[in-house]
Write an enzyme that holds these catalytic residues in place. Structure first.
Site, PDB file in Angstrom:
ATOM      1  N   ALA A 172       2.328  33.286 138.597  1.00  9.65           N
ATOM      2  CA  ALA A 172       3.353  32.303 138.236  1.00  9.65           C
ATOM      3  C   ALA A 172       4.151  31.844 139.464  1.00  9.65           C
ATOM      4  O   ALA A 172       4.195  32.540 140.476  1.00  9.65           O
ATOM      5  CB  ALA A 172       4.304  32.929 137.219  1.00  9.65           C
ATOM      6  N   GLY A 197      -4.547  45.801 142.304  1.00  6.86           N
ATOM      7  CA  GLY A 197      -4.652  46.650 143.481  1.00  6.86           C
ATOM      8  C   GLY A 197      -5.779  46.313 144.430  1.00  6.86           C
ATOM      9  O   GLY A 197      -5.973  47.026 145.411  1.00  6.86           O
ATOM     10  N   THR A 226      -3.489  35.826 128.121  1.00  5.92           N
ATOM     11  CA  THR A 226      -2.922  37.096 128.588  1.00  5.92           C
ATOM     12  C   THR A 226      -2.138  37.734 127.456  1.00  5.92           C
ATOM     13  O   THR A 226      -1.236  37.108 126.893  1.00  5.92           O
ATOM     14  CB  THR A 226      -2.001  36.855 129.802  1.00  5.92           C
ATOM     15  OG1 THR A 226      -2.789  36.283 130.850  1.00  5.92           O
ATOM     16  CG2 THR A 226      -1.371  38.152 130.299  1.00  5.92           C
ATOM     17  N   SER A 259      -1.903  29.835 136.124  1.00  5.62           N
ATOM     18  CA  SER A 259      -0.930  30.405 135.184  1.00  5.62           C
ATOM     19  C   SER A 259      -0.268  29.336 134.330  1.00  5.62           C
ATOM     20  O   SER A 259       0.056  28.242 134.816  1.00  5.62           O
ATOM     21  CB  SER A 259       0.149  31.158 135.970  1.00  5.62           C
ATOM     22  OG  SER A 259       1.241  31.475 135.127  1.00  5.62           O
ATOM     23  N   HIS A 261      -1.774  43.771 134.535  1.00  2.00           N
ATOM     24  CA  HIS A 261      -0.824  42.756 135.001  1.00  2.00           C
ATOM     25  C   HIS A 261      -0.236  43.155 136.363  1.00  2.00           C
ATOM     26  O   HIS A 261       0.928  42.921 136.654  1.00  2.00           O
ATOM     27  CB  HIS A 261       0.301  42.576 133.969  1.00  2.00           C
ATOM     28  CG  HIS A 261       0.774  41.169 133.821  1.00  2.00           C
ATOM     29  ND1 HIS A 261       0.362  40.346 132.792  1.00  2.00           N
ATOM     30  CD2 HIS A 261       1.617  40.411 134.560  1.00  2.00           C
ATOM     31  CE1 HIS A 261       0.950  39.164 132.904  1.00  2.00           C
ATOM     32  NE2 HIS A 261       1.716  39.169 133.984  1.00  2.00           N
ATOM     33  N   TYR A 283      -0.286  31.653 127.996  1.00  4.89           N
ATOM     34  CA  TYR A 283       0.669  32.491 127.273  1.00  4.89           C
ATOM     35  C   TYR A 283       0.943  31.786 125.957  1.00  4.89           C
ATOM     36  O   TYR A 283       1.301  30.597 125.965  1.00  4.89           O
ATOM     37  CB  TYR A 283       1.988  32.628 128.045  1.00  4.89           C
ATOM     38  CG  TYR A 283       1.967  33.642 129.166  1.00  4.89           C
ATOM     39  CD1 TYR A 283       1.558  34.950 128.961  1.00  4.89           C
ATOM     40  CD2 TYR A 283       2.416  33.283 130.438  1.00  4.89           C
ATOM     41  CE1 TYR A 283       1.562  35.879 129.992  1.00  4.89           C
ATOM     42  CE2 TYR A 283       2.420  34.211 131.479  1.00  4.89           C
ATOM     43  CZ  TYR A 283       1.994  35.502 131.235  1.00  4.89           C
ATOM     44  OH  TYR A 283       1.997  36.414 132.264  1.00  4.89           O
ATOM     45  N   LYS A 299      -7.080  38.601 128.890  1.00  5.90           N
ATOM     46  CA  LYS A 299      -6.634  39.316 130.093  1.00  5.90           C
ATOM     47  C   LYS A 299      -5.604  40.366 129.702  1.00  5.90           C
ATOM     48  O   LYS A 299      -4.697  40.078 128.907  1.00  5.90           O
ATOM     49  CB  LYS A 299      -6.020  38.311 131.078  1.00  5.90           C
ATOM     50  CG  LYS A 299      -5.434  38.928 132.347  1.00  5.90           C
ATOM     51  CD  LYS A 299      -5.061  37.836 133.346  1.00  5.90           C
ATOM     52  CE  LYS A 299      -4.473  38.381 134.629  1.00  5.90           C
ATOM     53  NZ  LYS A 299      -3.089  38.846 134.503  1.00  5.90           N
TER      54      LYS A 299
END
Ligand code: FNR
Length: 382
Positions: free
Chosen positions: A93, A300, A169, A120, A267, A143, A243
């Site tokens: 975002a 990560g 998501t 996003s 996330h 979303y 997601k």
């Protein structure tokens, strides 16, 4: 703490960058401390942020000898789309927080490097403008909005703009910045907005009756439920991905429901603090959905070696969240493209030394649990 950028983005690649993760090391020179705390942080005590990184260090890669990899490549097909490599830009975002052109620059980089891009819902640039610049694999991250008509309008705009999939998501119905990020005093600046939602009325805070919970009857009142997903699957002609999947039972259920593919993700540690590392959850999710069902992973990933481990444990491709933002802050589209190029070369080098000529050669047998004394987390090289 000051919220002005210490240094504006460069128009060239800074000297001394030797690996993709160096962009993370450089980011504090280009992102003001409160913004950096918001971006780097997760939720709660950042336990899941740390777990995401540790999970990669828990595996070593076996070097293999005398393999002929001269025909090697990193090509794959994802969602019916041919890709040169399995590195995608994750939905992140408000990218104008780190670069005035925000998501437009990331889209240019994706186009230049043949990388997939997931935009996003909370982008700070218009989804139509981003689609016009992105490469052929461009997907829209959704979303659910409190009002279904707004969700439908967003989906139809994404379809009309040429996005090839909807990635919904589902793991962030409650998002509270980590204690460290809150202490840094981050406030969203007035000039950075989710422009794609500007036309829709935003839900006002729900009035709670006495005895109501601020969480259950408040924050979760508009959170998506199963009937919302079923509605979405019928409302769009595009393939729908989910997601934020970690539990194998959820993965099995979503596949059975007609979801096209999953992103194994927590996330980036910004949802449930204490959730397992994405990489740790991946093998059970792969086992639950079976071979051949599309699975992506994020959380990560900081090097090509990390990407290799994710592919070995069952992912078809990986998404890059924070690395994308750091490279964007340092040198805009050029930085993101350079970061992708470095990461791809790191992946290729890992494949070559592990005796894998193609992505199909990468499997669990390429990895060994890290032995005592094995190298831990890779440090940035600059
Ligand atoms: C995110 N992420 C995210 N995910 C999503 O589905 N929609 C969104 O709008 C955002 N926004 C967002 C903002 C910031 C600042 C971050 C750091 C992350 C999560 C993102 O897509 C991805 O899951 C993680 O970033 C992956 O972890 P790494 O690569 O950052 O470690």
């Amino acid at each position: 703490m000051r919220d002005t950028a210490p240094q504006p983005p460069l128009d060239h690649i800074p000297p001394g960058i030797r690996c993709a993760q160096d962009y993370e090391a450089l980011a504090p020179r280009f992102i003001a401390a409160p913004r950096l705390a918001y971006i780097a942080g997760g939720s709660g005590d950042d336990a899941t942020v740390a777990a995401n990184r540790r999970a990669f260090a828990a595996w070593s890669v076996w070097p293999r000898l005398l393999r002929d990899v001269r025909q090697g490549h990193t090509r794959l097909a994802l969602g019916g789309q041919a890709l040169a490599h399995p590195l995608l830009l994750a939905p992140v975002a408000y990218q104008q927080l780190v670069h005035p052109a925000g998501e437009l620059e990331s889209a240019r980089a994706a186009q230049a490097l043949g990388a997939g891009l997931v935009l996003s819902t909370l982008a700070s640039r218009r989804l139509e403008d981003v689609a016009a610049l992105a490469g052929p694999l461009r997907w829209f991250q959704l979303y659910f909005q409190p009002v279904r008509a707004a969700t439908l309008d967003l989906v139809q705009r994404a379809e009309a703009a040429g996005y090839g999939a909807i990635v919904v998501t589902l793991d962030a119905s409650i998002q509270v910045a980590s204690r460290a990020a809150q202490a840094a005093g981050f406030q969203m600046p007035a000039d950075c907005r989710s422009v794609n939602l500007a036309a829709y009325a935003q839900a006002s805070a729900r009035a709670l009756a006495e005895g109501d919970s601020r969480v259950f009857q408040g924050l979760m009142a508009d959170a998506p439920r199963l009937d919302d997903l079923d509605w979405l699957l019928g409302a769009t002609r595009l393939p729908v991905w989910v997601k934020g999947v970690l539990h194998p039972d959820d993965a099995r259920m979503l596949r059975a429901r007609g979801v096209h593919g999953l992103v194994v993700s927590n996330h980036g540690g910004r949802g449930l603090d204490g959730a397992p590392a994405s990489l740790a959850a991946l093998p059970a999710v792969r086992a639950a959905v079976g071979p051949g069902y599309p699975l992506l992973l994020d959380g990560g990933v900081r090097s090509g070696g990390d990407a290799f481990k994710a592919l070995a444990l069952g992912a078809d491709a990986v998404l890059l969240g924070r690395l994308q933002v750091y490279a964007l802050a340092v040198a805009g589209a050029l930085g993101v493209a350079h970061m992708l190029k470095l990461l791809r070369e790191e992946l290729e080098a890992t494949m070559a030394l592990a005796g894998c000529a193609t992505l199909a050669d990468i499997g669990p047998g390429c990895l060994s649990p890290a032995l005592p004394g094995a190298p831990g987390e890779s440090a940035p090289c600059c």
